[in-house]
Design a protein around this motif. Structure first.
Motif, PDB file in Angstrom:
ATOM      1  N   ARG A  84       0.841  -1.205   0.000  1.00 22.48           N
ATOM      2  CA  ARG A  84       0.000   0.000   0.000  1.00 22.48           C
ATOM      3  C   ARG A  84       0.871   1.248   0.000  1.00 22.48           C
ATOM      4  O   ARG A  84       0.616   2.201  -0.750  1.00 22.48           O
ATOM      5  N   SER A  88       0.937   3.833  -3.109  1.00 28.70           N
ATOM      6  CA  SER A  88       0.445   5.173  -2.766  1.00 28.70           C
ATOM      7  C   SER A  88       1.446   6.266  -3.107  1.00 28.70           C
ATOM      8  O   SER A  88       1.108   7.452  -3.083  1.00 28.70           O
ATOM      9  N   ARG A  98      -5.837   6.780  -2.662  1.00 27.31           N
ATOM     10  CA  ARG A  98      -7.162   6.228  -2.362  1.00 27.31           C
ATOM     11  C   ARG A  98      -7.410   4.943  -3.153  1.00 27.31           C
ATOM     12  O   ARG A  98      -7.835   3.923  -2.590  1.00 27.31           O
ATOM     13  N   THR A  99      -7.129   4.976  -4.465  1.00 25.70           N
ATOM     14  CA  THR A  99      -7.329   3.770  -5.290  1.00 25.70           C
ATOM     15  C   THR A  99      -6.359   2.674  -4.875  1.00 25.70           C
ATOM     16  O   THR A  99      -6.719   1.489  -4.855  1.00 25.70           O
ATOM     17  N   ALA A 102      -7.705   0.944  -1.913  1.00 28.39           N
ATOM     18  CA  ALA A 102      -8.841   0.075  -2.250  1.00 28.39           C
ATOM     19  C   ALA A 102      -8.372  -1.226  -2.882  1.00 28.39           C
ATOM     20  O   ALA A 102      -8.912  -2.309  -2.597  1.00 28.39           O
ATOM     21  N   ILE A 103      -7.364  -1.146  -3.763  1.00 28.76           N
ATOM     22  CA  ILE A 103      -6.841  -2.350  -4.422  1.00 28.76           C
ATOM     23  C   ILE A 103      -6.195  -3.276  -3.398  1.00 28.76           C
ATOM     24  O   ILE A 103      -6.428  -4.494  -3.393  1.00 28.76           O
ATOM     25  N   ALA A 105      -6.744  -3.378  -0.203  1.00 26.01           N
ATOM     26  CA  ALA A 105      -7.786  -3.905   0.692  1.00 26.01           C
ATOM     27  C   ALA A 105      -8.469  -5.121   0.068  1.00 26.01           C
ATOM     28  O   ALA A 105      -8.897  -6.043   0.771  1.00 26.01           O
ATOM     29  N   CYS A 106      -8.544  -5.128  -1.264  1.00 25.70           N
ATOM     30  CA  CYS A 106      -9.219  -6.220  -1.965  1.00 25.70           C
ATOM     31  C   CYS A 106      -8.323  -7.444  -2.122  1.00 25.70           C
ATOM     32  O   CYS A 106      -8.774  -8.582  -1.958  1.00 25.70           O
ATOM     33  N   THR A 111      -1.495  -8.494  -4.052  1.00 24.22           N
ATOM     34  CA  THR A 111      -1.812  -7.366  -4.935  1.00 24.22           C
ATOM     35  C   THR A 111      -0.879  -7.294  -6.145  1.00 24.22           C
ATOM     36  O   THR A 111      -1.331  -7.173  -7.287  1.00 24.22           O
ATOM     37  N   VAL A 125     -12.472  -3.910  -8.261  1.00 21.14           N
ATOM     38  CA  VAL A 125     -12.383  -2.818  -7.285  1.00 21.14           C
ATOM     39  C   VAL A 125     -13.239  -1.655  -7.753  1.00 21.14           C
ATOM     40  O   VAL A 125     -13.168  -1.241  -8.918  1.00 21.14           O
ATOM     41  N   LYS A 126     -14.050  -1.108  -6.893  1.00 13.06           N
ATOM     42  CA  LYS A 126     -14.930   0.008  -7.229  1.00 13.06           C
ATOM     43  C   LYS A 126     -14.090   1.200  -7.714  1.00 13.06           C
ATOM     44  O   LYS A 126     -13.122   1.596  -7.079  1.00 13.06           O
TER      45      LYS A 126
END
Length: 740
Positions: A84, A88, A98-99, A102-103, A105-106, A111, A125-126
């Motif tokens: 992360r 980031s 932010r994206t 989210a990635i 976290a999924c 990753t 991912v949203k």
């Protein structure tokens, strides 16, 4: 003595500066709780990465301790938290914190595997579309790819700067390309030395008799000799040299050459019973120039119009009288589509050029003026009172191609909007550059070439001015009469004596040319320093910085420019707590230093005193360091009325200019010139070089050292042998298609 290499490991905390083109990066490393500033060519480094660095510490008096990384081994983050932080840091363009969160976290610890091998899953991912998912994966693969290439090349002892060139050339295919044919590393744009590529090839199991190795060896000999000014080589000499390099039979190489010629790798041509071998681009350049010269000669009218009346009127208007040869030169320049004007110092070349320029303009010709270097263009502007540009600027440099060569906006499809070009200092112009200029001229454009064939030839391949004169088909006037005012100058008299092979009068004491005999290198160095700092400023009022220029035959040696600059910086701009410094390699750059740009760079930003801005600083431009700023990693250099901005990683583009080589001085004039000459070196000390040095001085020329050295230089008339065929090609064009 080289610093002992050390290895440090840690996590990248912050990237302070990064140059994408060169890979030069400044970043902060958390090395076990200690924050270390790291500098080096480490492309694509990002916050959160774990790295192992091999290099050495150095301490700068102003900037403190830094670690210079020679090799960087990277370990991608393995835990979700580390991933992360890594993503980031915007290491992937368009992927913000932010994206990234989210990635991660999924997909958690998986990753990076998902990004590389299952990019479609990122669309789960949203906020991440399928298109965005593929873009993220592609960028990640690019980043991962360059790291893989860097590590692969590091194992073969290829430095990071060369590795970046490899990556630019072949990208993700780099490793495959090298393993298929390691000798492709020798190509333009990468330019790994043949010996290094050969070591890699032999390590990879390439047979010593492999054709790819043989071709690369031949190409290496030709390419290496471009640096010696040769556009081609006689086939027997080429194959003998290549056979020695490759430790093979020259007969075998002859077969390889024949096969490679069939495929267009090399070009051969026979002139006057000798078979010459070319690299294709140089052959194209020489033959194109010859063809254009022939077309211009074909355009000359069979009956020459007389311009005597216009010259008479110009004399009347200006209140002067031109000498017979000057009148002849003016008239021939007006009568012919291509014309050469030559002459040594004091022969009225500038006066003739200005008359020719005035009359061309009166005929409504649209004339442009050009010279090969920035300083030569500036000098041309000063003597003609008109704008003059470098050839590169005139042709409008656009970008570099994949082989790192300049491309120009002006060419045969977009020619220059002029009817005449006057090109000064033609002896400095190499074959490839004249080829580019010729391609950018309309077929009807007039070309006037101005220069002195006794000056040093171009740094690049070719011997343009001498070849065109020796072709004996291009209209030419050589001015030889020394005018009365110039004849009183011992500088002018000495220059002409040197050209004629006569020793100059070293006993003169009451004119503008002096020789100071010195007993040793140390005494010579001390005398040079004293002349610059006190003696000449005190006696003549010259500025130590701007009026006086020390020039030397070579960069190396006890009286080479490296040592001269070190000594002169010490007396003219010594260390001072009030002036910032930056160490670039073994050289300390200091505020108020006199420096020279040593390569054309069309991207350097500058601001003029009137607020206008632009880009481009050119090889040979001399300026003064105005500011060195550590926090912003910038150096500001003033060039006349402009201030240019450099980053620290661009410092290798500038050198001290208290002393410069004779080659670098060409095309310039200085109020006073100091030229130290001690022991004689046959390969470095010769007549043309001495003549060029003397003709750089406007008001005062001082030589110092041993008189025997001067005499031996005058006697050494080995004109630099250059294998070129432009003269022969021009003659052949005329014989194949006779004029009239």
């Amino acid at each position: 003595m080289k610093e002992e290499l050390q290895v440090i490991r840690g996590t990248v905390e912050a990237v302070v500066f990064a140059n994408e083109d060169t890979g030069f990066t400044v970043f902060e490393l958390d090395a076990g709780g200690e924050l270390v500033t790291v500098v080096g060519e480490v492309p694509g480094i990002a916050m959160g990465e774990e790295v192992s660095l091999t290099g050495s510490y150095n301490s700068h008096p102003t900037y403190g301790q830094q670690f210079k990384a020679e090799l960087c081994e990277r370990t991608l983050p393995a835990t979700a938290a580390a991933i992360r932080k890594y993503l980031s840091s915007r290491v992937i363009k368009g992927l913000g914190p932010r994206t990234a969160a989210a990635i991660v976290a999924c997909f958690g610890d998986d990753t990076l595997t998902v990004i590389e091998k299952e990019p479609a899953r990122l669309a789960e991912v949203k906020g991440v579309s399928m298109k965005k998912a593929m873009e993220i994966s592609e960028q990640y693969k690019q980043i991962f790819g360059i790291r893989s290439v860097m590590l692969y090349l590091a194992r073969h002892q290829i430095d990071p700067a060369a590795a970046i060139r490899v990556w630019k050339q072949w990208g993700l295919l780099a490793v495959q390309v090298i393993e298929d044919n390691p000798y492709r590393l020798c190509c333009e744009g990468v330019a790994i030395p043949f010996e290094q590529a050969d070591a890699i090839g032999l390590e990879l199991g390439v047979d010593p008799n492999d054709r790819r190795r043989m071709e690369a060896g031949i190409a290496h000999v030709l390419t290496h000799n471009l640096n010696n000014g040769h556009t081609c080589l006689p086939q027997d000499k080429l194959l003998a040299t290549a056979a020695g390099l490759l430790d093979c039979d020259a007969v075998r190489l002859e077969d390889i050459l024949a096969a490679a010629e069939e495929e267009g790798t090399f070009v051969t041509d026979n002139l006057e019973g000798i078979r010459y071998v070319y690299l294709p681009q140089l052959y194209e350049s020489e033959t194109y120039i010859a063809g254009r010269i022939h077309l211009m000669l074909s355009g000359n009218p069979p009956e020459k119009k007389s311009y005597a009346g216009q010259i008479d009127a110009l004399e009347e208007r200006l209140g002067i009288r031109y000498a017979d040869m000057q009148r002849r030169a003016i008239e021939m320049g007006l009568q012919n589509q291509v014309f050469i004007l030559t002459g040594g110092p004091g022969t009225g070349k500038t006066t003739t050029l200005n008359a020719l320029l005035t009359l061309l303009e009166e005929q409504k010709e649209k004339v442009v003026l050009a010279a090969p270097t920035g300083r030569a263009a500036k000098r041309m502007s000063e003597v003609t009172h008109r704008d003059a540009k470098t050839i590169h600027r005139l042709l409008e440099v656009d970008f570099r191609d994949q082989n790192d060569r300049h491309k120009f906006k002006r060419d045969e499809k977009n020619p220059l909007p002029c009817t005449a070009v006057i090109l000064d200092e033609v002896s400095m112009v190499d074959t490839r550059l004249l080829h580019s200029l010729m391609k950018a001229l309309r077929l009807s454009c007039r070309v006037i070439l101005v220069g002195d064939p006794d000056q040093l030839p171009s740094v690049g391949p070719g011997n343009i001015l001498r070849d065109l004169i020796q072709s004996d088909v291009v209209p030419m006037v050589q001015l030889t009469e020394i005018f009365r005012q110039a004849a009183r100058s011992a500088i002018v008299e000495s220059a002409h004596q040197i050209v004629r092979g006569e020793n100059p009068n070293l006993g003169i004491r009451d004119n503008d040319f002096f020789f100071l005999k010195q007993p040793s290198y140390e005494a010579t160095l001390q005398t040079v320093a004293a002349l610059c700092k006190t003696r000449l400023p005190g006696a003549y009022g010259f500025s130590s910085m701007w009026d006086i220029q020390v020039i030397a035959p070579s960069r190396v040696g006890a009286l080479g420019t490296v040592e001269l600059n070190r000594a002169l910086q010490g007396v003219l701009n010594p260390a001072d707590l009030q002036r910032s410094e930056y160490k670039s390699g073994n050289v300390i750059l200091r505020e108020a230093d006199k420096v020279m740009q040593v390569r054309n760079n069309y991207d350097i930003l500058w601001t003029r005193d009137d607020g206008a801005g632009g880009t481009g600083v050119f090889n040979g431009d001399i300026g003064v360091i105005q500011m060195i700023d550590r926090p912003s990693q910038t150096i500001l250099i003033r060039y006349d009325d402009r201030v240019a901005q450099y980053t620290f990683d661009m410092a290798n583009e500038i050198e001290h200019a208290y002393a410069i080589t004779v080659h670098k001085s060409q095309g310039s004039e200085f109020e006073a010139v100091i030229m130290p000459l001690m022991n004689y070196h046959p390969k470095l000390y010769y007549r043309n070089l001495l003549y060029t040095g003397v003709t750089r001085a406007k008001k005062l020329m001082i030589m110092l050292g041993q008189p025997e050295t001067v005499c031996r230089m005058v006697a050494n008339h080995r004109k630099i042998l250059r294998y070129t065929n432009l003269a022969g090609f021009v003659r052949d064009c005329q014989e194949e298609t006779p004029l009239g």
